[in-house]
Write a protein that holds these residues in place. Structure first.
Motif, PDB file in Angstrom:
ATOM      1  N   LYS A  96       0.831  -1.206   0.000  1.00  0.00           N
ATOM      2  CA  LYS A  96       0.000   0.000   0.000  1.00  0.00           C
ATOM      3  C   LYS A  96       0.862   1.252   0.000  1.00  0.00           C
ATOM      4  O   LYS A  96       0.548   2.250  -0.666  1.00  0.00           O
ATOM      5  N   GLN A  97       1.981   1.202   0.731  1.00  0.00           N
ATOM      6  CA  GLN A  97       2.894   2.347   0.766  1.00  0.00           C
ATOM      7  C   GLN A  97       3.422   2.638  -0.635  1.00  0.00           C
ATOM      8  O   GLN A  97       3.470   3.794  -1.061  1.00  0.00           O
ATOM      9  N   TRP A  98       3.814   1.605  -1.364  1.00  0.00           N
ATOM     10  CA  TRP A  98       4.310   1.809  -2.724  1.00  0.00           C
ATOM     11  C   TRP A  98       3.228   2.430  -3.612  1.00  0.00           C
ATOM     12  O   TRP A  98       3.500   3.363  -4.389  1.00  0.00           O
ATOM     13  N   ALA A  99       2.024   1.913  -3.519  1.00  0.00           N
ATOM     14  CA  ALA A  99       0.934   2.444  -4.348  1.00  0.00           C
ATOM     15  C   ALA A  99       0.703   3.921  -4.063  1.00  0.00           C
ATOM     16  O   ALA A  99       0.560   4.742  -4.988  1.00  0.00           O
ATOM     17  N   LEU A 100       0.702   4.281  -2.768  1.00  0.00           N
ATOM     18  CA  LEU A 100       0.482   5.672  -2.384  1.00  0.00           C
ATOM     19  C   LEU A 100       1.612   6.578  -2.869  1.00  0.00           C
ATOM     20  O   LEU A 100       1.374   7.671  -3.390  1.00  0.00           O
ATOM     21  N   GLU A 101       2.857   6.123  -2.684  1.00  0.00           N
ATOM     22  CA  GLU A 101       4.007   6.947  -3.087  1.00  0.00           C
ATOM     23  C   GLU A 101       3.987   7.197  -4.598  1.00  0.00           C
ATOM     24  O   GLU A 101       4.251   8.307  -5.058  1.00  0.00           O
ATOM     25  N   LEU A 102       3.710   6.164  -5.383  1.00  0.00           N
ATOM     26  CA  LEU A 102       3.703   6.323  -6.834  1.00  0.00           C
ATOM     27  C   LEU A 102       2.569   7.237  -7.289  1.00  0.00           C
ATOM     28  O   LEU A 102       2.748   8.058  -8.186  1.00  0.00           O
ATOM     29  N   GLU A 103       1.400   7.090  -6.645  1.00  0.00           N
ATOM     30  CA  GLU A 103       0.257   7.935  -6.996  1.00  0.00           C
ATOM     31  C   GLU A 103       0.506   9.393  -6.625  1.00  0.00           C
ATOM     32  O   GLU A 103       0.310  10.301  -7.428  1.00  0.00           O
ATOM     33  N   GLU A 104       0.935   9.599  -5.375  1.00  0.00           N
ATOM     34  CA  GLU A 104       1.003  10.953  -4.836  1.00  0.00           C
ATOM     35  C   GLU A 104       2.236  11.716  -5.304  1.00  0.00           C
ATOM     36  O   GLU A 104       2.168  12.905  -5.592  1.00  0.00           O
TER      37      GLU A 104
END
Length: 973
Positions: A96-104
């Protein structure tokens, strides 16, 4: 104001594919990324992209330097180059951290793939691994679908926390072996702060994940580098080609680190509370109990211990759940519940590392064919009665001593924040969702009404839903809504904490993927035994961008000797709570598995009955830790991996300066191009670097305010990069505005339309006098005129490279340099009418362009030749390793024969001598075979090496294409 010629030139320049060694290659990704620019991260990203023939690199920066950002820059660059088969493999807890970092941070779409999303995607008749997004997988799931991964030609695979696969070369490491096989043909980017912990063979293991041709086999590596007198200088040289490490002390010039300050909050339970603890402990220490499933006994005991230490209400609810389970068992509706531990984890929102551990247990361990033991009805009834009694006792405690001491802890913490003028905000961590809800009610009733917000894995409380809905309403019509409830509700809750609440109470879900630099007080209401988890918690606040010292408060039960020793171990051995950097990555990396470490501590709690036994057990554990954190290996790591370049600071400074200059030019050109292409569709605010799009050019592009710079408040009269580098702690769009990037659909529309502009030959007047700075090379042309043509050249070799080549002459027939032509297009320009270019001029420009093209192709060939030579040298060393291993085996056999011959001479009887002679005969036979085989082995290795080199040489062949973008007549005034 620019012209259509500028627009066409700028559009091609902003999106062209640079060569591997071109420092401008990262301009697109750095411009699109909402991250502060740090020179070591730029250097790491360039290192990862440096060779088109490399099968990958290892980025091994120390903890806290942003390896995720470095990988994000590389992924962003691949995305901008339309290479979008991208994969991230990481521990389940970091997905989830990776998904958030890439999105944001990078505006990149991300898709977390697991068993559920796989099934959901198939129901939609879509391919789960062919998404228009970066796919994110856990190690276990990636290995589970390795056949599917193998079928895709991935452009790049990022492997985070790669040290977990350091034994991938061993056949016993099933996940490592599976991922090596599935991804052997893909380019990899490995991330780890601890590439070398206990053995040099760990470096070999990581190298095999990248490329099996970096070293020979494990025997060759061991004989060259691991044995006494190993060639560490030679190993360092070979590592330098694919491994890069930056230390925190190298970047203090660019990154400000604040301190950690630890405070212990002791509490002394009442006699009633202490007796309850002892009674539950006695129950957990029973050797046989129906209440705890055998298959997951240790993990279930670990979870129950966490809840027992959390609060009386947390353990009460769990004891009631256990009682209900036994009542079902009594009624013979089930024999056992293999999902019981998983249910506890999900109910309480405990960290996913433990869930990973449960899911990795082989279900075959519980073979249905194994006879089930007969239930002892008397024991079962006794356990149900005892659980009923314990649960009622726990609920009767009411507000316990630990809860009341939280008010004191908050007051002490807020007083500390006041001394540094930090915001009055506290992040409280608990390991129980029941405790979380209980603490919220208690704080709301004791002076903090309306100031508390909860954060969990599901975030499904009524309060969270209200905050989420309000956030959606406030951000409607902006570019800030990701469309994923998980992502958006996390953002809403964090912003609510930032802007309105004083306290956030979080379960372990907030220890992952959440950046809360605006808060500088962390309270460990429940202290995990896993030091890696503690570091993650504190790292939510104590990280890059934190402006104040971070206060860490830990609760301590004064009547529990084991709790006291755990806190001492985490404080003294792991250095988690004090200093500038917190836990050393060397020390944290010495723990192969945080869950295994927690199990070791659980054993002490379960088996030790007296303070003396507890003391002895913790001393033994600490001694073991001392042995594992070896000074010798730390010295070896420094020798092999650290950068001893005395000019490292100067190099980083220059890198930052160059990147700023490139991005400043990049941003200005993108802004000018956008203004030119959308001037009839939008109202522009040059001071704010924003525009209001009133007539969207396509249905999928929304009307509204678009902001070029991803900061809250841009500043007038500043270069773009000074604005982008302001010191605000968070990188986000102006409220109510879309982030306008090159990768945004509107940005892509602007680029595509500009490239398609009609640009018939015309007369252009360049006014150098109106330029704000001096352009000396253009000023020498004032009063002169001439002709100019712009060619687009594409070279296909190991990778595609694109060039924009100017060819120009003045009115005296003298050629102009490429740099002069580029700077001409910085001047204010007017088009004074169409012209017909004379044939003689066209012929002259064609000849100039042909020379320019040939020279550029030659330069490209030379650069690719260097890549080829580097790759050939790597393969030759690999072949030498394997030949050396074969020769070493023969040499070892000779040594064994010599030893046995000495023993034979010293034999005291015929029987002993006969046995030795038989061994010698066997070894001599082996020696003859090895002598015969060594030449064959060498021939096979050389043939394989030559085949690989031939394949590289065939790829070196270049294909080129060129087209004319425009030709103009020019004059400079």
């Amino acid at each position: 104001m620019i012209t259509s010629f500028h627009a066409k030139y700028f559009a091609h320049e902003l999106t062209r594919r640079h060569g591997a060694n071109d420092t401008e290659r990262l301009s697109q990704s750095l411009f699109d990324a909402s991250v502060d620019l740090n020179p070591h991260q730029i250097e790491a990203a360039l290192f990862a992209l440096k060779s088109p023939l490399s099968k990958g690199v290892l980025l091994a920066d120390e903890v806290g330097l942003g390896k995720t950002i470095e990988a994000g820059i590389v992924l962003c660059q691949y995305w901008s180059e339309r290479r979008r088969r991208l994969l991230v493999i990481c521990p389940a807890s970091l997905r989830k951290q990776w998904a958030l970092e890439l999105e944001e941070k990078f505006n990149l779409p991300a898709f977390v793939l697991d068993a559920k999303t796989w099934r959901d995607t198939l129901k939609k008749d879509q391919s789960p691994i062919s998404q228009k997004a970066i796919i994110i997988l856990s190690y276990n799931y990636a290995n589970r679908i390795r056949d599917d991964l193998k079928s895709i030609a991935w452009d790049l695979v990022v492997i985070d926390e790669a040290h977990k696969l350091r034994n991938a070369y061993r056949e016993s490491n099933k996940i490592g072996q599976g991922l090596r096989w599935a991804l052997e043909d893909s380019r990899k980017l490995l991330l780890t702060a601890t590439p070398l912990q206990n053995s040099l063979l760990e470096l070999y293991g990581l190298s095999t994940l990248i490329d099996e041709h970096l070293f020979g086999d494990v025997n060759a590596f061991r004989s060259q580098y691991v044995t006494a007198g190993g060639d560490l200088d030679g190993l360092r040289q070979r590592l330098s080609g694919f491994c890069r490490r930056t230390l925190r002390n190298q970047v203090t010039e660019y990154i400000r680190y604040t301190e950690r300050r630890a405070i212990t909050q002791p509490f002394r339970p009442t006699d009633d509370e202490h007796k309850l603890y002892e009674a539950v402990t006695a129950f957990l220490q029973r050797p046989n109990s129906y209440a705890i499933p055998k298959r997951q006994r240790h993990l279930t005991e670990l979870i129950l211990r966490k809840l027992l230490a959390s609060s009386s209400l947390a353990i009460a609810g769990t004891l009631e759940t256990m009682k209900l389970r036994l009542e079902v068992l009594r009624d013979e509706k089930i024999q056992d519940d293999p999902d019981f531990a998983e249910q506890l984890l999900r109910d309480e929102d405990i960290e996913e590392d433990l869930l990973d551990e449960i899911l990795s247990i082989d279900p075959l361990e519980d073979d249905d064919t194994t006879p089930k033991p007969t239930i002892d009805r008397k024991q079962l009834k006794e356990e149900i009665d005892l659980l009923t009694q314990l649960a009622a006792w726990a609920r009767s405690i009411g507000t316990d001593t630990k809860t009341r001491s939280l008010l004191s802890a908050l007051e002490i913490g807020f007083q500390q924040l006041a001394t540094t003028h930090a915001q009055r905000k506290a992040l409280i961590f608990t390991e129980s969702r029941r405790t979380q809800a209980y603490l919220k009610d208690y704080l709301e009733a004791n002076g903090y009404a309306g100031q508390v917000v909860q954060f969990s894995g599901t975030n499904n409380t009524p309060e969270a839903t209200t905050i989420y809905q309000d956030w959606l309403t406030a951000n409607q019509g902006t570019g800030r809504i990701a469309g994923s409830r998980d992502i958006d509700i996390r953002t809403a809750l964090i912003e609510y904490f930032r802007d309105q609440a004083s306290i956030m109470i979080a379960t372990e879900a907030a220890a992952e993927g959440v950046n809360i630099q605006f808060c500088s007080l962390v309270i460990n209401y429940d202290l995990p035994w896993n030091p890696q988890r503690v570091e993650q918690r504190i790292g939510r606040c104590h990280r890059y961008g934190q402006q104040h010292d971070v206060v860490v408060i830990n609760f301590l039960n004064e009547r529990n000797d084991a709790d006291r020793r755990v806190l001492e171990l985490l404080t003294e051995k792991f250095n988690l709570f004090n200093g500038v950097f917190g836990a050393s990555d060397d020390v944290l990396g010495s723990i192969e598995s945080g869950v295994d470490f927690e199990k070791r501590i659980l054993t002490i709690y379960q088996q030790c009955r007296t303070p003396t036994e507890i003391e002895a057990a913790f001393k033994a554990l600490q001694t073991e830790m001392d042995e594992r954190i070896q000074a010798r290996m730390i010295d070896t790591r420094k020798l092999l991996l650290e950068n001893f370049d005395e000019d490292v600071h100067e190099r980083l400074r220059l890198q930052l300066k160059d990147a700023k200059a490139q991005l400043d030019r990049f941003g200005k050109r993108f802004w000018s191009l956008t203004y030119f292409m959308l001037q009839d569709r939008a109202q522009f605010d040059d001071v704010a670097l924003a525009f209001d799009l009133t007539q969207p050019p396509k249905p999928d592009i929304a009307a509204g305010r678009y902001h070029l710079i991803s900061k809250t408040t841009p500043h007038a009269n500043k270069p773009l990069l000074e604005v982008a580098e302001d010191t605000s702690q968070e990188v986000r769009a102006e409220f109510g505005a879309f982030l306008y990037r090159l990768s945004h659909p509107l940005g892509e529309f602007v680029i595509d339309q500009a490239k398609a502009l009609e640009t018939p030959s015309a007369h252009l007047v360049f006014n150098v006098s109106a330029y704000q700075n001096r352009l000396l090379v253009v000023e020498t042309l004032r009063g002169k005129s001439g002709y100019l043509t712009l060619m687009a050249l594409a070279v296909e070799s190991y990778e595609r490279e694109e060039y924009l080549l100017f060819s120009a002459i003045d009115n005296q027939g003298l050629p102009l340099e490429q740099e002069t032509c580029e700077k001409l297009f910085n001047c204010a320009t007017t088009v004074s009418g169409a012209v017909v270019i004379p044939d003689s001029i066209n012929q002259r420009l064609d000849a100039e362009a042909e020379r320019h093209i040939k020279a550029t192709i030659s330069q490209s060939l030379e650069a690719n030749n260097k890549h080829f030579n580097d790759a050939r040298e790597k393969l030759e060393k690999w072949a030498d390793d394997l030949v050396l291993a074969a020769e070493k085996a023969l040499k070892d056999t000779k040594e064994q024969i010599k030893i046995l011959q000495r023993q034979a001479r010293l034999a005291t009887n015929l029987e002993e001598q006969y046995d030795i002679q038989q061994k010698i005969l066997k070894l001599e036979k082996q020696q003859r075979r090895q002598r015969q085989e060594i030449f064959q082995v060498e021939d096979d290795i050389i043939a394989k090496r030559d085949g690989l080199i031939d394949a590289l040489e065939r790829r070196l062949t270049q294909k080129t294409e060129s087209k004319r973008l425009f030709t103009i007549e020019w004059v400079v005034i």
